[in-house]
Scaffold this motif. Structure first.
Motif, PDB file in Angstrom:
ATOM      1  N   PRO A   1      24.909 -25.704 -45.660  1.00  0.00           N
ATOM      2  CA  PRO A   1      24.419 -25.570 -47.036  1.00  0.00           C
ATOM      3  C   PRO A   1      23.661 -24.268 -47.298  1.00  0.00           C
ATOM      4  N   ASP A   2      23.285 -23.576 -46.237  1.00  0.00           N
ATOM      5  CA  ASP A   2      22.540 -22.330 -46.411  1.00  0.00           C
ATOM      6  C   ASP A   2      23.451 -21.147 -46.740  1.00  0.00           C
TER       7      ASP A   2
ATOM      8  N   GLN B   1      30.462 -25.911 -44.060  1.00  0.00           N
ATOM      9  CA  GLN B   1      29.634 -27.026 -44.502  1.00  0.00           C
ATOM     10  C   GLN B   1      28.149 -26.676 -44.487  1.00  0.00           C
TER      11      GLN B   1
END
Length: 312
Positions: free
Chosen positions: A185-186, A183
């Motif tokens: 986002p990077d 999860q």
């Protein structure tokens, strides 16, 4: 589950005659090739000698090197045909999400068969590929002469998934940890793929390997050169959320072999059910295998396939 001798049980649902051994069709020279199929540049490879056997790839994100890791010993007596699905290996990138689905794999299989100039083929599918082979053999029975369904199932539902979770709680825990990690986002898709692959090889795949002590070494060797794809695997959760092809089984006219493993997450009864519904099919259960008979019982698997195909 979606991807999802000491040969003790051999069940014949109906007698079937062994076909005569034939050479591979002309034009199937060994090598690595590219061709335009359905608007995509598709990479395929031909290896081995003898009658041709086409592989139907898995749609959840596995390059041809993964299947070749399973089937390489068959190349001694068979001409094996492999291809990279769209967005995998050396094939061109996807255009839409549907390019990662089961239908896209079937379409490219058929296009490659036509490109090779073969009207009717012998085909093999493993796991998700075996399930897709059910659809292919039912949709285009005139093009599939022989079908080998390896560790597949004709249906699965939420009930089957719940049974899997109860049987393998450690895998569900690993999946949960991975999902939470992804999860972030990077992370790039390549990073997600790398972390997913690590969990699959170390946590998921071994639980359906009969000999857990050997699983890590054998699986790493088998899939060492294979490319995986988080994007394909993620899409498959939608494309294959549930599956039920039982009504299609009687439409299969190909001479069929159904192979199961006694230690597989897919119950032996599922293979027996497939066999009973496909006209003139044969079912073989590998007692010392889980989901990977080609590498768990390699000699027995090789001998069975060659015998079934009438190759000495």
């Amino acid at each position: 589950l979606v991807f999802a001798v000491t040969l003790i049980a051999l069940v014949s649902c109906a007698p079937s005659e062994r076909p005569p051994e034939e050479p591979a069709p002309q034009g199937l020279e060994n090598g690595s090739f590219h061709t335009q199929l359905n608007g995509f540049d598709i990479h395929y490879e031909v290896h081995g000698q003898g009658p041709a056997l086409m592989t139907l790839p898995n749609s959840w994100g596995l390059s041809l090197e993964g299947l070749r890791g399973l089937y390489r010993p068959l190349e001694d007596k068979l001409t094996m045909v492999y291809f990279d699905p769209r967005g995998m290996g050396e094939s061109s990138p996807i255009v839409t999400e549907a390019d990662m689905g089961m239908a896209a794999v079937r379409a490219d299989f058929q296009a490659l068969r036509e490109h090779l100039g073969v009207e009717s083929v012998q085909a093999i599918g493993w796991s998700n590929g075996a399930m897709n082979l059910i659809l292919l053999a039912a949709e285009h029975p005139e093009t599939i002469e022989t079908a080998i369904f390896l560790h597949g199932a004709s249906h699965f539902s939420e009930k089957d998934q719940a049974a899997y979770a109860e049987r393998y709680p450690e895998v569900i825990a690993a999946w949960g940890a991975l999902e939470a990690e992804l999860q972030n986002p990077d992370l790039t898709d390549d990073e997600r793929t790398a972390r997913m692959r690590d969990m699959w090889i170390n946590d998921w795949f071994p639980v359906t390997f009969a000999d857990r002590a050997r699983a890590y070494e054998v699986l790493n060797r088998t899939f060492e050169r294979a490319e995986f794809s988080w994007a394909h695997a993620n899409y498959s959760q939608t494309d294959q959320a549930e599956f039920d092809a039982r009504s299609l089984l009687p439409q299969i006219t190909a001479r069929s072999l159904v192979i199961g493993g006694a230690h597989d997450a897919i119950p032996a009864a599922s293979g027996e059910e497939m066999c009973a519904a496909i006209p003139d099919a044969e079912f073989v259960l590998f007692e010392s295998s889980g989901h990977y008979a080609p590498i768990e019982e390699p000699e027995a698997f090789k001998n069975l396939v060659l015998s079934f195909l009438g190759v000495s």
